[in-house]
Design an enzyme around this catalytic site. Structure first.
Site, PDB file in Angstrom:
ATOM      1  N   GLY A 339      32.216  51.139  43.058  1.00 33.90           N
ATOM      2  CA  GLY A 339      31.675  52.409  42.558  1.00 33.90           C
ATOM      3  C   GLY A 339      32.753  53.219  41.870  1.00 33.90           C
ATOM      4  O   GLY A 339      33.638  52.658  41.212  1.00 33.90           O
ATOM      5  N   GLU A 363      47.403  32.870  23.565  1.00 31.47           N
ATOM      6  CA  GLU A 363      47.422  31.401  23.427  1.00 31.47           C
ATOM      7  C   GLU A 363      46.091  30.863  22.889  1.00 31.47           C
ATOM      8  O   GLU A 363      45.625  29.797  23.294  1.00 31.47           O
ATOM      9  CB  GLU A 363      47.841  30.741  24.739  1.00 31.47           C
TER      10      GLU A 363
END
Ligand SMILES: Cc1cc2nc3c(=O)[nH]c(=O)nc-3n(C[C@H](O)[C@H](O)[C@H](O)COP(=O)(O)OP(=O)(O)OC[C@H]3O[C@@H](n4cnc5c(N)ncnc54)[C@H](O)[C@@H]3O)c2cc1C
Length: 380
Positions: A339, A363
């Site tokens: 929350g 990458e």
């Protein structure tokens, strides 16, 4: 998942866990906040042998394998993505390229100190104008007698300002495209090599990312790494293995988020009961656990193939693609389960979420992984 691991690998994983509890967990949030590169902790990881895992014993390394390196990176990422990224790029990119293409003399000269963590390694491919299309690089290396002269610039280089050894890709036959690229080893302090300021990033903020500039950088002829004009072929092989390590990092971040979310769900009460009683929460956790397991299997398979010296391009891209996107989903769910608290820096899940994003970009982006996989399945 422990059933797939040897006793030695499980012991090493426990060692990393203990190390993280003492040296990383208490500091990770502060390093992230300030963007501090944890020099001392990285040096301590060197003492543990973590920076020379792929290096043979004759060059001072641990003579371990990709599977074990993958486990170490996963475990480090469980606590701190920035440290995992540092260890991953040092081992799989810089050291990986020297191991793949280096002469015995180069290995003797550079690997012992890289393996011990006395030196850190960086790997410089990306440029301001060329990322996914890496072969469109502009950095040039020209041969002058017994040395090469490098001119150009690189962008987003991990360990850019803290490395001692750089593997640098440059054009040596500009009209030959991918067949005109070579790799060079450049030492820190070489005249004309300068690192830009540290980038201020979304995640992995403690890892060191900078640009590099090469202004008439003179490198001895013997620092050509691999064959002249064949550097791009080696680069693709290095990236295949590097992608398995980025997948491993994504696993660790997702596992961290899942474990934190499980714990929080048990503790937090709303409507006079634990939120873990709500099916909505249970299903989010069930989805996360299932997806994490699937990603782990893909990554273990790819790491195993690296160790068998198999062609791993498709499998590495699949592992990276799935694990990275899985990590984004799992870390986002972990925030949701926390929350409002999940949105606060007081809890580590928001950091895991920010750290995970690089796995979809570095990458080779997710789009590029899909390209690689599609090309492979059409060719199968
Ligand atoms: C924190 C960090 C650390 C890094 N560390 C290193 C390092 O140590 N060494 C190094 O060399 N590089 C490093 N990089 C660079 C990284 O590998 C690149 O950022 C990455 O490959 C993407 O390149 P780009 O940023 O130029 O994006 P671009 O290539 O410009 O892509 C922009 C967008 O276009 C999409 N796109 C591009 N081409 C295609 C296509 N053909 N089909 C579909 N979509 C496409 C991409 O997927 C992306 O969504 C790092 C980056 C970051 C952020």
């Amino acid at each position: 998942m422990s059933g797939f691991l040897s006793e030695e690998q499980q012991l090493l994983r426990q060692t990393i866990r203990d190390f993280a509890a003492t040296h990383i967990v208490p500091n990770a949030s502060g390093w992230d906040e300030d963007g501090t590169f944890p020099t001392e902790v990285v040096a301590k990881l060197g003492e543990l042998g973590v920076l020379g895992m792929l290096v043979p014993e004759e060059y001072g390394g641990a003579a371990s394998d990709y599977m074990t390196l993958s486990l170490v990176i996963e475990e480090l990422a469980r606590y701190d993505g920035a440290i995992a990224l540092t260890v991953s790029s040092h081992n799989s990119l810089c050291v990986g390229h020297i191991l793949l293409a280096g002469s015995d003399a180069q290995k003797q000269r550079y690997l012992p100190q890289l393996a011990a963590g006395a030196h850190l390694g960086a790997w410089a491919l990306t440029e301001p104008g060329s990322g996914s299309d890496a072969a469109a690089m502009q950095t040039r290396a020209e041969r002058h007698g017994d040395h090469w002269v490098i001119n150009g610039s690189k962008a987003f280089i991990t360990q850019g300002s803290v490395a001692d050894v750089y593997v640098v890709l440059a054009l040596t036959q500009p009209d030959q495209g991918t067949k005109g690229i070579s790799a060079f080893i450049v030492e820190k302090g070489t005249r004309g090599l300068t690192a830009g300021r540290k980038e201020d990033k979304l995640g992995c903020r403690a890892s060191d990312t900078t640009s590099l500039s090469f202004d008439q950088v003179k490198v001895p002829a013997e620092n050509l790494l691999g064959k002249e004009n064949k550097g791009f072929v080696d680069t693709l092989k290095v990236l295949d293995r590097g992608r398995v390590m980025i997948a491993s990092m994504a696993l660790g971040l997702a596992r961290g988020a899942l474990e934190e979310a499980l714990q929080y769900a048990k503790e937090r009460e709303q409507f006079s009961q634990s939120i873990a009683n709500f099916q909505a929460i249970q299903w989010m956790l069930a989805d996360s656990a299932t997806e994490l397991t699937a990603a782990t299997l893909l990554t273990r398979r790819a790491a195993w193939m690296c160790d068998q010296k198999m062609y791993v391009k498709k499998e590495a891209s699949m592992a990276k693609l799935y694990a990275s996107e899985m990590a984004m989903r799992v870390t986002a769910r972990a925030i949701q389960i926390h929350g409002g608290y999940g949105y606060m820096k007081e809890y580590p899940v928001e950091r895991f979420y920010r750290d995970a994003k690089i796995c979809e970009i570095g990458e080779g982006t997710s789009e590029i992984q899909r390209e690689v996989i599609a090309r492979a399945i059409f060719a199968d």
